[in-house]
Motif scaffolding. Structure first.
Motif, PDB file in Angstrom:
ATOM      1  N   TRP A  28       1.114   1.004   9.964  1.00  0.00           N
ATOM      2  CA  TRP A  28       0.009   0.080   9.708  1.00  0.00           C
ATOM      3  C   TRP A  28      -0.878   0.653   8.612  1.00  0.00           C
ATOM      4  CZ3 TRP A  28       2.880  -0.348  13.796  1.00  0.00           C
ATOM      5  CH2 TRP A  28       2.912  -1.525  14.543  1.00  0.00           C
ATOM      6  N   HIS A  29      -1.440  -0.235   7.837  1.00  0.00           N
ATOM      7  CA  HIS A  29      -2.415   0.119   6.805  1.00  0.00           C
ATOM      8  C   HIS A  29      -3.647  -0.740   7.047  1.00  0.00           C
ATOM      9  CE1 HIS A  29      -4.228   0.963   2.949  1.00  0.00           C
ATOM     10  NE2 HIS A  29      -4.316  -0.335   2.729  1.00  0.00           N
ATOM     11  N   TRP A  30      -4.784  -0.086   7.184  1.00  0.00           N
ATOM     12  CA  TRP A  30      -6.048  -0.780   7.408  1.00  0.00           C
ATOM     13  C   TRP A  30      -6.897  -0.645   6.145  1.00  0.00           C
ATOM     14  CZ3 TRP A  30      -3.786   1.984  11.444  1.00  0.00           C
ATOM     15  CH2 TRP A  30      -3.507   1.247  12.594  1.00  0.00           C
ATOM     16  N   PRO A  31      -6.853  -1.632   5.252  1.00  0.00           N
ATOM     17  CA  PRO A  31      -7.617  -1.508   4.003  1.00  0.00           C
ATOM     18  C   PRO A  31      -9.118  -1.562   4.227  1.00  0.00           C
ATOM     19  CG  PRO A  31      -6.629  -3.673   4.163  1.00  0.00           C
ATOM     20  CD  PRO A  31      -6.089  -2.855   5.300  1.00  0.00           C
ATOM     21  N   ALA A  32      -9.560  -2.009   5.377  1.00  0.00           N
ATOM     22  CA  ALA A  32     -10.997  -2.135   5.639  1.00  0.00           C
ATOM     23  C   ALA A  32     -11.616  -0.821   6.100  1.00  0.00           C
ATOM     24  CB  ALA A  32     -11.245  -3.221   6.679  1.00  0.00           C
ATOM     25  N   ALA A  33     -10.891   0.264   5.963  1.00  0.00           N
ATOM     26  CA  ALA A  33     -11.455   1.553   6.379  1.00  0.00           C
ATOM     27  C   ALA A  33     -12.713   1.876   5.591  1.00  0.00           C
ATOM     28  CB  ALA A  33     -10.426   2.665   6.203  1.00  0.00           C
ATOM     29  N   LEU A  64       7.273  12.304   6.758  1.00  0.00           N
ATOM     30  CA  LEU A  64       6.130  11.406   6.553  1.00  0.00           C
ATOM     31  C   LEU A  64       4.917  11.836   7.379  1.00  0.00           C
ATOM     32  CD1 LEU A  64       8.126   8.052   6.793  1.00  0.00           C
ATOM     33  CD2 LEU A  64       7.336   9.170   4.708  1.00  0.00           C
ATOM     34  N   PRO A  65       4.503  13.102   7.314  1.00  0.00           N
ATOM     35  CA  PRO A  65       3.436  13.567   8.216  1.00  0.00           C
ATOM     36  C   PRO A  65       2.099  12.859   8.029  1.00  0.00           C
ATOM     37  CG  PRO A  65       3.830  15.187   6.490  1.00  0.00           C
ATOM     38  CD  PRO A  65       4.921  14.142   6.383  1.00  0.00           C
ATOM     39  N   ARG A  66       1.785  12.421   6.833  1.00  0.00           N
ATOM     40  CA  ARG A  66       0.498  11.754   6.608  1.00  0.00           C
ATOM     41  C   ARG A  66       0.465  10.360   7.231  1.00  0.00           C
ATOM     42  NH1 ARG A  66      -1.505  11.820   0.868  1.00  0.00           N
ATOM     43  NH2 ARG A  66      -3.483  11.546   1.921  1.00  0.00           N
ATOM     44  N   LEU A  67       1.629   9.845   7.600  1.00  0.00           N
ATOM     45  CA  LEU A  67       1.688   8.508   8.202  1.00  0.00           C
ATOM     46  C   LEU A  67       1.607   8.541   9.729  1.00  0.00           C
ATOM     47  CD1 LEU A  67       4.429   6.807   6.000  1.00  0.00           C
ATOM     48  CD2 LEU A  67       1.967   7.020   5.607  1.00  0.00           C
ATOM     49  N   TRP A  68       1.703   9.713  10.327  1.00  0.00           N
ATOM     50  CA  TRP A  68       1.726   9.799  11.789  1.00  0.00           C
ATOM     51  C   TRP A  68       0.576   9.079  12.468  1.00  0.00           C
ATOM     52  CZ3 TRP A  68       3.066  15.666  12.585  1.00  0.00           C
ATOM     53  CH2 TRP A  68       4.368  15.902  12.143  1.00  0.00           C
ATOM     54  N   PRO A  69      -0.666   9.187  12.000  1.00  0.00           N
ATOM     55  CA  PRO A  69      -1.764   8.511  12.711  1.00  0.00           C
ATOM     56  C   PRO A  69      -1.604   6.987  12.767  1.00  0.00           C
ATOM     57  CG  PRO A  69      -2.642  10.126  11.180  1.00  0.00           C
ATOM     58  CD  PRO A  69      -1.176   9.996  10.889  1.00  0.00           C
ATOM     59  N   CYS A  70      -0.888   6.416  11.806  1.00  0.00           N
ATOM     60  CA  CYS A  70      -0.748   4.959  11.716  1.00  0.00           C
ATOM     61  C   CYS A  70       0.648   4.487  12.098  1.00  0.00           C
ATOM     62  CB  CYS A  70      -1.071   4.497  10.303  1.00  0.00           C
ATOM     63  SG  CYS A  70      -2.710   4.982   9.764  1.00  0.00           S
ATOM     64  N   MET A  71       1.454   5.378  12.664  1.00  0.00           N
ATOM     65  CA  MET A  71       2.854   5.094  12.966  1.00  0.00           C
ATOM     66  C   MET A  71       3.012   4.682  14.428  1.00  0.00           C
ATOM     67  SD  MET A  71       6.081   7.672  12.269  1.00  0.00           S
ATOM     68  CE  MET A  71       5.819   7.784  10.505  1.00  0.00           C
ATOM     69  N   ALA A 129       3.020   6.688  19.501  1.00  0.00           N
ATOM     70  CA  ALA A 129       1.901   5.911  18.973  1.00  0.00           C
ATOM     71  C   ALA A 129       0.923   6.875  18.326  1.00  0.00           C
ATOM     72  CB  ALA A 129       1.213   5.124  20.079  1.00  0.00           C
ATOM     73  N   GLY A 130       0.667   6.676  17.054  1.00  0.00           N
ATOM     74  CA  GLY A 130      -0.294   7.508  16.341  1.00  0.00           C
ATOM     75  C   GLY A 130      -1.706   7.300  16.860  1.00  0.00           C
ATOM     76  N   GLU A 131      -2.565   8.233  16.538  1.00  0.00           N
ATOM     77  CA  GLU A 131      -3.927   8.218  17.077  1.00  0.00           C
ATOM     78  C   GLU A 131      -4.711   6.979  16.688  1.00  0.00           C
ATOM     79  OE1 GLU A 131      -6.521  10.947  14.135  1.00  0.00           O
ATOM     80  OE2 GLU A 131      -4.866  11.991  15.123  1.00  0.00           O
ATOM     81  N   ARG A 132      -4.449   6.388  15.529  1.00  0.00           N
ATOM     82  CA  ARG A 132      -5.184   5.166  15.157  1.00  0.00           C
ATOM     83  C   ARG A 132      -4.892   4.026  16.130  1.00  0.00           C
ATOM     84  NH1 ARG A 132      -6.921   4.218   9.751  1.00  0.00           N
ATOM     85  NH2 ARG A 132      -7.933   2.453  10.729  1.00  0.00           N
ATOM     86  N   HIS A 133      -3.646   3.933  16.606  1.00  0.00           N
ATOM     87  CA  HIS A 133      -3.296   2.883  17.572  1.00  0.00           C
ATOM     88  C   HIS A 133      -3.959   3.151  18.919  1.00  0.00           C
ATOM     89  CE1 HIS A 133      -0.422   1.027  14.898  1.00  0.00           C
ATOM     90  NE2 HIS A 133       0.052   2.232  14.640  1.00  0.00           N
ATOM     91  N   GLU A 134      -3.910   4.402  19.345  1.00  0.00           N
ATOM     92  CA  GLU A 134      -4.498   4.734  20.640  1.00  0.00           C
ATOM     93  C   GLU A 134      -6.018   4.598  20.605  1.00  0.00           C
ATOM     94  OE1 GLU A 134      -2.712   8.429  21.941  1.00  0.00           O
ATOM     95  OE2 GLU A 134      -0.937   7.306  22.587  1.00  0.00           O
ATOM     96  N   THR A 135      -6.626   4.915  19.487  1.00  0.00           N
ATOM     97  CA  THR A 135      -8.070   4.736  19.355  1.00  0.00           C
ATOM     98  C   THR A 135      -8.421   3.251  19.390  1.00  0.00           C
ATOM     99  OG1 THR A 135      -8.315   6.765  18.075  1.00  0.00           O
ATOM    100  CG2 THR A 135     -10.059   5.128  17.841  1.00  0.00           C
ATOM    101  N   PRO A 164       0.853  -1.191   0.000  1.00  0.00           N
ATOM    102  CA  PRO A 164       0.000   0.000   0.000  1.00  0.00           C
ATOM    103  C   PRO A 164       0.893   1.246   0.000  1.00  0.00           C
ATOM    104  CG  PRO A 164      -0.728  -1.562   1.667  1.00  0.00           C
ATOM    105  CD  PRO A 164       0.587  -2.060   1.131  1.00  0.00           C
ATOM    106  N   PRO A 165       0.428   2.350  -0.561  1.00  0.00           N
ATOM    107  CA  PRO A 165       1.262   3.553  -0.660  1.00  0.00           C
ATOM    108  C   PRO A 165       1.892   3.996   0.663  1.00  0.00           C
ATOM    109  CG  PRO A 165      -0.708   3.828  -1.969  1.00  0.00           C
ATOM    110  CD  PRO A 165      -0.885   2.540  -1.209  1.00  0.00           C
ATOM    111  N   SER A 166       1.173   3.900   1.760  1.00  0.00           N
ATOM    112  CA  SER A 166       1.735   4.343   3.046  1.00  0.00           C
ATOM    113  C   SER A 166       2.930   3.484   3.446  1.00  0.00           C
ATOM    114  CB  SER A 166       0.663   4.321   4.138  1.00  0.00           C
ATOM    115  OG  SER A 166       0.103   3.021   4.265  1.00  0.00           O
ATOM    116  N   LEU A 167       2.831   2.174   3.284  1.00  0.00           N
ATOM    117  CA  LEU A 167       3.949   1.295   3.633  1.00  0.00           C
ATOM    118  C   LEU A 167       5.106   1.468   2.664  1.00  0.00           C
ATOM    119  CD1 LEU A 167       2.088  -1.997   4.628  1.00  0.00           C
ATOM    120  CD2 LEU A 167       2.501   0.069   5.981  1.00  0.00           C
ATOM    121  N   ALA A 168       4.792   1.673   1.387  1.00  0.00           N
ATOM    122  CA  ALA A 168       5.842   1.912   0.391  1.00  0.00           C
ATOM    123  C   ALA A 168       6.591   3.209   0.698  1.00  0.00           C
ATOM    124  CB  ALA A 168       5.243   1.959  -1.009  1.00  0.00           C
ATOM    125  N   ARG A 169       5.881   4.238   1.191  1.00  0.00           N
ATOM    126  CA  ARG A 169       6.551   5.500   1.556  1.00  0.00           C
ATOM    127  C   ARG A 169       7.519   5.290   2.721  1.00  0.00           C
ATOM    128  NH1 ARG A 169       1.625   7.680   0.131  1.00  0.00           N
ATOM    129  NH2 ARG A 169       0.830   7.828   2.245  1.00  0.00           N
TER     130      ARG A 169
END
Length: 185
Positions: A160-165, A53-60, A80-86, A22-27
């Motif tokens: 992390w990349h969550w394709p089920a978003a 890599l600012p767009r990756l912070w929530p998933c980092m 821990a980005g917000e997606r992990h904490e959520t 996925p683009p985020s992991l490739a970046r």
């Protein structure tokens, strides 16, 4: 990175990445490969600029290996980005991984974390976990090693990349959880 473009896997160092990420992991992978290697094959954490890599912070997630009194390695969560904490419904930064995930999960993932540090090569993983709504969702994760300023491979940086978003439907499991199904999983 084009989907058809093969990912570079270094000098045959014993790790396999899928033909496309996925683009985020490739970046993350491209950024990690571009970092200078002061102590061999692992770049230093000090050479990594998260602003790249600012767009990756929530998933980092960034962790540092810390030996404890029993000489076992614990992983301190440095960011821990917000997606992990959520997903885990709690603040993670500054805590130890084995304090925030179930013991069986920690025992399952800690060998891979040690292997990343020992070999100095990235690790790609796909899997499923429960999200903050108690729904089973698929994910892809890429974790790369970084060394400290003395060359010790003590840092792990993952995205992390969550394709089920964008889900197609939700399936209720017998235990009350939900499984999210997506054409991307």
């Amino acid at each position: 990175m084009a989907e058809s473009e093969q990912l570079q896997t270094g000098n045959g160092a014993g790790f396999d990445l899928p033909a496309s990420l996925p683009p985020s992991l490739a970046r993350l992978y491209a950024c990690w490969r571009a970092l200078p290697r002061q102590f061999g094959k692992i770049p230093c954490k000090s050479s990594f600029d998260p602003a790249a890599l600012p767009r990756l912070w929530p998933c980092m997630l960034m962790m540092r290996a810390r030996p404890d009194a029993d000489r076992r390695t614990r992983y301190e969560i440095r960011y821990a980005g917000e997606r992990h904490e959520t997903r885990l419904r709690r603040a993670l930064t500054g805590r130890f991984l084995d304090d925030v995930v179930e013991e069986t999960e920690y025992r399952r993932i800690s060998p891979a974390l040690e292997r990343i540090r020992r070999t100095g090569v990235p690790h790609h993983r796909t899997g499923q976990h429960l999200d903050d709504r108690n729904c089973l969702v698929g994910f892809e994760r890429l974790m790369v090693p970084l060394c400290d300023d003395q060359g010790r491979p003590d840092f792990l940086l993952g995205v992390w990349h969550w394709p089920a978003a964008h889900t197609d439907h939700v399936v209720r499991l017998p235990n009350g959880a939900h499984m999210i199904s997506s054409r991307h999983i």
